[in-house]
Design a protein around this motif. Structure first.
Motif, PDB file in Angstrom:
ATOM      1  N   ALA A 115       0.829  -1.206   0.000  1.00  0.00           N
ATOM      2  CA  ALA A 115       0.000   0.000   0.000  1.00  0.00           C
ATOM      3  C   ALA A 115       0.865   1.258   0.000  1.00  0.00           C
ATOM      4  O   ALA A 115       0.577   2.238  -0.709  1.00  0.00           O
ATOM      5  CB  ALA A 115      -0.927  -0.011   1.209  1.00  0.00           C
ATOM      6  N   LEU A 116       1.928   1.262   0.793  1.00  0.00           N
ATOM      7  CA  LEU A 116       2.842   2.411   0.798  1.00  0.00           C
ATOM      8  C   LEU A 116       3.453   2.622  -0.587  1.00  0.00           C
ATOM      9  O   LEU A 116       3.524   3.757  -1.084  1.00  0.00           O
ATOM     10  CB  LEU A 116       3.949   2.178   1.825  1.00  0.00           C
ATOM     11  N   LEU A 117       3.867   1.538  -1.218  1.00  0.00           N
ATOM     12  CA  LEU A 117       4.506   1.644  -2.529  1.00  0.00           C
ATOM     13  C   LEU A 117       3.524   2.125  -3.589  1.00  0.00           C
ATOM     14  O   LEU A 117       3.921   2.788  -4.564  1.00  0.00           O
ATOM     15  CB  LEU A 117       5.126   0.299  -2.918  1.00  0.00           C
ATOM     16  N   VAL A 212       1.141   6.373   8.024  1.00  0.00           N
ATOM     17  CA  VAL A 212       1.404   7.184   6.829  1.00  0.00           C
ATOM     18  C   VAL A 212       0.322   6.937   5.784  1.00  0.00           C
ATOM     19  O   VAL A 212      -0.216   7.877   5.177  1.00  0.00           O
ATOM     20  CB  VAL A 212       2.801   6.861   6.250  1.00  0.00           C
ATOM     21  N   ILE A 213      -0.023   5.684   5.571  1.00  0.00           N
ATOM     22  CA  ILE A 213      -1.061   5.333   4.589  1.00  0.00           C
ATOM     23  C   ILE A 213      -2.380   6.005   4.957  1.00  0.00           C
ATOM     24  O   ILE A 213      -3.068   6.576   4.095  1.00  0.00           O
ATOM     25  CB  ILE A 213      -1.215   3.805   4.502  1.00  0.00           C
ATOM     26  N   SER A 217      -3.790   8.858   2.435  1.00  0.00           N
ATOM     27  CA  SER A 217      -4.959   8.408   1.668  1.00  0.00           C
ATOM     28  C   SER A 217      -6.267   8.982   2.201  1.00  0.00           C
ATOM     29  O   SER A 217      -7.264   9.050   1.467  1.00  0.00           O
ATOM     30  CB  SER A 217      -5.050   6.883   1.685  1.00  0.00           C
ATOM     31  N   GLY A 218      -6.264   9.360   3.477  1.00  0.00           N
ATOM     32  CA  GLY A 218      -7.501   9.835   4.087  1.00  0.00           C
ATOM     33  C   GLY A 218      -8.471   8.726   4.405  1.00  0.00           C
ATOM     34  O   GLY A 218      -9.646   8.984   4.700  1.00  0.00           O
ATOM     35  N   GLN A 219      -8.010   7.469   4.379  1.00  0.00           N
ATOM     36  CA  GLN A 219      -8.859   6.315   4.653  1.00  0.00           C
ATOM     37  C   GLN A 219      -8.290   5.492   5.805  1.00  0.00           C
ATOM     38  O   GLN A 219      -7.065   5.457   5.997  1.00  0.00           O
ATOM     39  CB  GLN A 219      -8.961   5.401   3.429  1.00  0.00           C
ATOM     40  N   PRO A 220      -9.157   4.802   6.554  1.00  0.00           N
ATOM     41  CA  PRO A 220      -8.634   3.821   7.510  1.00  0.00           C
ATOM     42  C   PRO A 220      -7.809   2.775   6.759  1.00  0.00           C
ATOM     43  O   PRO A 220      -8.112   2.442   5.601  1.00  0.00           O
ATOM     44  CB  PRO A 220      -9.897   3.204   8.114  1.00  0.00           C
ATOM     45  N   LEU A 221      -6.793   2.256   7.407  1.00  0.00           N
ATOM     46  CA  LEU A 221      -5.906   1.299   6.744  1.00  0.00           C
ATOM     47  C   LEU A 221      -6.680   0.111   6.196  1.00  0.00           C
ATOM     48  O   LEU A 221      -6.437  -0.320   5.058  1.00  0.00           O
ATOM     49  CB  LEU A 221      -4.829   0.827   7.721  1.00  0.00           C
ATOM     50  N   HIS A 222      -7.622  -0.432   6.972  1.00  0.00           N
ATOM     51  CA  HIS A 222      -8.333  -1.623   6.504  1.00  0.00           C
ATOM     52  C   HIS A 222      -9.169  -1.324   5.265  1.00  0.00           C
ATOM     53  O   HIS A 222      -9.313  -2.177   4.381  1.00  0.00           O
ATOM     54  CB  HIS A 222      -9.209  -2.205   7.615  1.00  0.00           C
ATOM     55  N   GLU A 227      -9.880  -1.857  -0.774  1.00  0.00           N
ATOM     56  CA  GLU A 227     -10.206  -1.252  -2.065  1.00  0.00           C
ATOM     57  C   GLU A 227      -9.030  -1.248  -3.043  1.00  0.00           C
ATOM     58  O   GLU A 227      -9.231  -1.434  -4.248  1.00  0.00           O
ATOM     59  CB  GLU A 227     -10.681   0.186  -1.848  1.00  0.00           C
ATOM     60  N   LYS A 228      -7.822  -1.028  -2.532  1.00  0.00           N
ATOM     61  CA  LYS A 228      -6.683  -0.802  -3.426  1.00  0.00           C
ATOM     62  C   LYS A 228      -5.741  -1.988  -3.554  1.00  0.00           C
ATOM     63  O   LYS A 228      -4.904  -2.020  -4.457  1.00  0.00           O
ATOM     64  CB  LYS A 228      -5.882   0.414  -2.943  1.00  0.00           C
ATOM     65  N   VAL A 229      -5.868  -2.960  -2.653  1.00  0.00           N
ATOM     66  CA  VAL A 229      -4.955  -4.113  -2.707  1.00  0.00           C
ATOM     67  C   VAL A 229      -5.728  -5.416  -2.898  1.00  0.00           C
ATOM     68  O   VAL A 229      -5.502  -6.148  -3.866  1.00  0.00           O
ATOM     69  CB  VAL A 229      -4.069  -4.187  -1.444  1.00  0.00           C
ATOM     70  N   TYR A 230      -6.676  -5.724  -2.004  1.00  0.00           N
ATOM     71  CA  TYR A 230      -7.381  -6.997  -2.128  1.00  0.00           C
ATOM     72  C   TYR A 230      -8.190  -7.083  -3.425  1.00  0.00           C
ATOM     73  O   TYR A 230      -8.100  -8.062  -4.175  1.00  0.00           O
ATOM     74  CB  TYR A 230      -8.361  -7.232  -0.972  1.00  0.00           C
ATOM     75  N   GLU A 231      -9.013  -6.064  -3.676  1.00  0.00           N
ATOM     76  CA  GLU A 231      -9.934  -6.128  -4.809  1.00  0.00           C
ATOM     77  C   GLU A 231      -9.231  -6.218  -6.160  1.00  0.00           C
ATOM     78  O   GLU A 231      -9.619  -7.045  -7.000  1.00  0.00           O
ATOM     79  CB  GLU A 231     -10.899  -4.949  -4.761  1.00  0.00           C
TER      80      GLU A 231
END
Length: 436
Positions: A115-117, A212-213, A217-222, A227-231
């Motif tokens: 997610a950081l990358l 940092v994420i 991102s303005g979103q909770p980490l989970h 949205e951005k990794v699992y899906e």
């Protein structure tokens, strides 16, 4: 190995059992009743190799007292070995099954750093940005970079090594921790070395990356991860819990943490993983990790090629045969991570030169003679199918007693989850491990 084929026209040769048709019956043998409960899918490996794998895994389970394990090995040409052994629940004797959810400990780090990358690819952060730009109160925050955090080279104390924290966690495993509380524990201690000077596994690093994420991102980490990794990768059975619950169906997890030496293990299934957060709180299953590991190793479809190259710039850890990149370890050619949380251990790795993927999920974190259970199973499997690339973490790395010290079972010296190149803890008193 009876039949072998060389995989790849160039580069080092790798030996695999040749696919000669489905395996024949392989009923469990041996004294342990739990090992008589076994589930498998059709195998493409030759029957002799399947029999060797079955015997090696059962023998390891018997010696180490492992209640249940899911093992998946996928190789080029459709060769596969996917099998479950033992029990998911010692009380009901329900069998271990591939579709069960388990906690994956420090394998979580591979998701958090991915997610950081992604934010690096979007130009929203830079790997050489100081952490102090995003999080206040970090010791040497003007000099510790995001790259050093992801590479375990920040010099920040690992909060899971704090004795008071360990006692509090053992006395109240349902306690909820906030990320800031975890950092406050870490920052009470002096930094063991200057930023970038050495390698040392620390869950504090990944907790900071999680913050940092969230800030950028303005979103909770989970939510971001979902949205951005699992899906994008198609992970439907992977989750980042915000409480103690684990989705059904799941395997019960057994630990000796907080238990007097020699006493029976306890069921840690419902223990609150908030203390591990971005470093080790996630849940997944065999199928989703089979999907995840190739994406992690290649970067596709989540990261730009140049960012993936930066991730795979492995550096020394001080342990023979073990190096660490950005949230990813390399052990004798295998790349990925291990993880450990009370009650569970995981190994999720890929051998890129042979296009082989190995996933091991165990419902116990009770080390055997100082070694993590997922490492024992990983070694048993790779000794048979990839004898030139055996996955085996050095004993010192798993003990977490040498310097530099990755988590015992999960950091790249022992990458794991809280004790792994992801997770935390010792062998006798079974402390909370968040690095392997």
């Amino acid at each position: 190995m009876l039949l072998v084929v060389t995989v790849g026209a160039t580069g080092p040769a790798h030996t695999f059992a040749a696919a000669t048709g489905p395996a024949g019956p392989t009923g469990p043998t041996g004294p342990a009743a739990a090992l008589r409960i076994e589930r498998s899918v059709p195998q493409a490996l030759d029957p002799a190799t399947v029999a060797r794998l079955d015997a090696a895994i059962r023998d390891t389970m018997t010696r180490a007292g492992i209640p249940g394990v899911n093992v998946g090995l996928w190789m080029p040409g459709g060769d596969a070995y996917v099998k479950s052994f033992g029990v998911a629940d010692r009380e009901s004797r329900a069998p271990m099954e591939a579709g069960l959810h388990l906690r994956i400990g420090s394998v979580t780090k591979t998701f958090t750093v991915t997610a950081l990358l992604q934010l690096v690819d979007q130009g929203r952060v830079g790997l050489d940005d100081p952490i102090g730009r995003y999080v206040d109160g970090v010791p040497a925050g003007d000099r510790v970079t995001l790259r050093q955090l992801a590479a375990m080279r920040s010099g920040l104390f690992d909060y899971t090594e704090d004795e008071t924290f360990l006692k509090d966690l053992s006395s109240d495993p349902q306690r909820t921790y906030t990320p800031r509380q975890l950092l406050d524990i870490a920052f009470r201690h002096p930094s063991p070395f200057s930023p970038g000077a050495e390698w040392q596994y620390s869950n504090t690093n990944t907790v900071l990356i999680g913050l940092v994420i969230e800030r950028v991102s303005g979103q909770p980490l989970h939510t971001y991860l979902e949205e951005k990794v699992y899906e994008p990768v198609g992970l439907a059975r992977t989750s980042f819990p915000t409480g103690s619950a684990i989705p059904d169906p799941h395997a019960q997890g057994y630990t000796a943490e907080g238990v007097e030496e020699g006493a029976a293990t306890v069921d840690a299934t419902g223990w609150n993983p908030s203390w591990a957060w971005a470093a080790g709180a996630m849940i997944s299953d065999l199928g989703d990790l089979h999907t995840w590991v190739p994406a992690l190793a290649s970067g596709r479809p989540l990261l730009a090629p140049e960012t993936q190259r930066a991730r795979l710039a492995f550096g020394p850890t001080g342990y023979p045969g073990v190096s660490y990149g950005l949230g990813i370890m390399r052990v004798n050619g295998w790349i990925g991570h291990n993880g450990e949380l009370p009650g569970y251990e995981t190994l999720a790795v890929r051998l890129p030169s042979a296009e082989a993927t190995l996933v091991v999920l165990v419902n116990s974190d009770v080390d055997y003679q100082g070694e993590g259970l997922s490492t024992l199973i990983g070694r048993a499997v790779t000794q048979i199918v990839t004898p030139d690339n055996v996955f085996s973490l050095p004993a010192a790395a798993q003990a977490g007693t040498a310097t530099p010290s990755p988590d015992t079972s999960g950091s790249p010296g022992s990458p794991g989850t809280p004790n792994s190149p992801g997770s935390p803890g010792p062998t006798s008193d079974q402390r909370a491990r968040t690095t392997r």
